[in-house]
Write an enzyme that holds these catalytic residues in place. Structure first.
Site, PDB file in Angstrom:
ATOM      1  N   TYR A   4      41.736  13.651  47.950  1.00 46.67           N
ATOM      2  CA  TYR A   4      41.373  12.983  46.702  1.00 46.67           C
ATOM      3  C   TYR A   4      40.632  11.677  47.000  1.00 46.67           C
ATOM      4  O   TYR A   4      39.582  11.398  46.410  1.00 46.67           O
ATOM      5  CB  TYR A   4      42.628  12.712  45.868  1.00 46.67           C
ATOM      6  CG  TYR A   4      42.340  12.121  44.510  1.00 46.67           C
ATOM      7  CD1 TYR A   4      42.080  12.943  43.419  1.00 46.67           C
ATOM      8  CD2 TYR A   4      42.321  10.742  44.317  1.00 46.67           C
ATOM      9  CE1 TYR A   4      41.806  12.403  42.174  1.00 46.67           C
ATOM     10  CE2 TYR A   4      42.051  10.202  43.072  1.00 46.67           C
ATOM     11  CZ  TYR A   4      41.794  11.035  42.012  1.00 46.67           C
ATOM     12  OH  TYR A   4      41.521  10.494  40.764  1.00 46.67           O
ATOM     13  N   HIS A  17      36.566  10.710  46.273  1.00 43.06           N
ATOM     14  CA  HIS A  17      36.163   9.537  45.497  1.00 43.06           C
ATOM     15  C   HIS A  17      35.386   8.527  46.350  1.00 43.06           C
ATOM     16  O   HIS A  17      34.513   7.841  45.825  1.00 43.06           O
ATOM     17  CB  HIS A  17      37.372   8.899  44.811  1.00 43.06           C
ATOM     18  CG  HIS A  17      37.764   9.643  43.577  1.00 43.06           C
ATOM     19  ND1 HIS A  17      38.486  10.809  43.617  1.00 43.06           N
ATOM     20  CD2 HIS A  17      37.490   9.399  42.271  1.00 43.06           C
ATOM     21  CE1 HIS A  17      38.646  11.257  42.380  1.00 43.06           C
ATOM     22  NE2 HIS A  17      38.056  10.424  41.549  1.00 43.06           N
ATOM     23  N   TYR A  72      36.585   0.648  36.664  1.00 44.35           N
ATOM     24  CA  TYR A  72      37.413   1.856  36.694  1.00 44.35           C
ATOM     25  C   TYR A  72      38.194   1.824  37.991  1.00 44.35           C
ATOM     26  O   TYR A  72      37.608   1.771  39.071  1.00 44.35           O
ATOM     27  CB  TYR A  72      36.519   3.082  36.627  1.00 44.35           C
ATOM     28  CG  TYR A  72      37.173   4.426  36.362  1.00 44.35           C
ATOM     29  CD1 TYR A  72      38.540   4.591  36.316  1.00 44.35           C
ATOM     30  CD2 TYR A  72      36.378   5.554  36.170  1.00 44.35           C
ATOM     31  CE1 TYR A  72      39.114   5.827  36.067  1.00 44.35           C
ATOM     32  CE2 TYR A  72      36.936   6.798  35.911  1.00 44.35           C
ATOM     33  CZ  TYR A  72      38.304   6.933  35.871  1.00 44.35           C
ATOM     34  OH  TYR A  72      38.869   8.156  35.627  1.00 44.35           O
ATOM     35  N   TRP A 110      31.860  18.020  38.332  1.00 48.33           N
ATOM     36  CA  TRP A 110      32.868  17.196  39.002  1.00 48.33           C
ATOM     37  C   TRP A 110      34.266  17.743  38.736  1.00 48.33           C
ATOM     38  O   TRP A 110      35.082  17.854  39.646  1.00 48.33           O
ATOM     39  CB  TRP A 110      32.762  15.743  38.558  1.00 48.33           C
ATOM     40  CG  TRP A 110      33.788  14.845  39.194  1.00 48.33           C
ATOM     41  CD1 TRP A 110      34.933  14.370  38.624  1.00 48.33           C
ATOM     42  CD2 TRP A 110      33.774  14.337  40.531  1.00 48.33           C
ATOM     43  NE1 TRP A 110      35.623  13.585  39.512  1.00 48.33           N
ATOM     44  CE2 TRP A 110      34.933  13.551  40.693  1.00 48.33           C
ATOM     45  CE3 TRP A 110      32.888  14.458  41.601  1.00 48.33           C
ATOM     46  CZ2 TRP A 110      35.237  12.899  41.885  1.00 48.33           C
ATOM     47  CZ3 TRP A 110      33.193  13.798  42.790  1.00 48.33           C
ATOM     48  CH2 TRP A 110      34.352  13.039  42.920  1.00 48.33           C
ATOM     49  N   TRP A 111      34.542  18.066  37.480  1.00 51.44           N
ATOM     50  CA  TRP A 111      35.863  18.616  37.156  1.00 51.44           C
ATOM     51  C   TRP A 111      36.128  19.907  37.923  1.00 51.44           C
ATOM     52  O   TRP A 111      37.230  20.119  38.429  1.00 51.44           O
ATOM     53  CB  TRP A 111      35.990  18.852  35.664  1.00 51.44           C
ATOM     54  CG  TRP A 111      36.142  17.609  34.850  1.00 51.44           C
ATOM     55  CD1 TRP A 111      36.482  16.357  35.276  1.00 51.44           C
ATOM     56  CD2 TRP A 111      35.960  17.494  33.444  1.00 51.44           C
ATOM     57  NE1 TRP A 111      36.514  15.482  34.215  1.00 51.44           N
ATOM     58  CE2 TRP A 111      36.209  16.151  33.080  1.00 51.44           C
ATOM     59  CE3 TRP A 111      35.601  18.393  32.444  1.00 51.44           C
ATOM     60  CZ2 TRP A 111      36.120  15.701  31.773  1.00 51.44           C
ATOM     61  CZ3 TRP A 111      35.518  17.946  31.140  1.00 51.44           C
ATOM     62  CH2 TRP A 111      35.779  16.609  30.812  1.00 51.44           C
TER      63      TRP A 111
END
Length: 104
Positions: free
Chosen positions: A18, A22, A41, A76-77
């Site tokens: 993860y 990112h 963010y 992306w999802w």
């Protein structure tokens, strides 16, 4: 300016993946988020539970509601779906949080 917080759930064993994904976030996705009105963010991980805690600051006239219709967001999802709890459309399962205390 608005600030929102929410949680998502990471599947066990994918903590490093993860972070890697990112760290290598696609520039066109970052650009889309900024152009949609996100000014800050941050995502935090509770490694013991796999809970991801996210905080976003966004402008009042943001267009974030349009993100799910964009091809880059859908891509992306789909890219992230194997390591997170997701809905049928691959979007992450999100639980909105309410602010119960703020100092300052």
């Amino acid at each position: 300016m608005q600030e929102i917080a929410f949680t998502m759930k990471l599947k066990k064993g994918f903590e490093q993946e993860y972070k890697k994904r990112h760290d290598e976030i696609w520039p066109e996705l970052s650009e889309l988020l900024v152009n949609s009105g996100i000014t800050e963010y941050a995502i935090y991980l509770d490694e013991s539970s796999g809970i991801l805690f996210a905080v976003q600051k966004r402008v009042d006239n943001h267009t974030l509601d349009e993100l799910p219709q964009t091809e880059i967001m859908k891509k992306w999802w789909a890219f992230m779906a194997d390591i997170m709890d997701t809905n049928p459309d691959n979007s992450p399962v999100v639980k909105d949080l309410s602010c119960v205390y703020r100092m300052g």
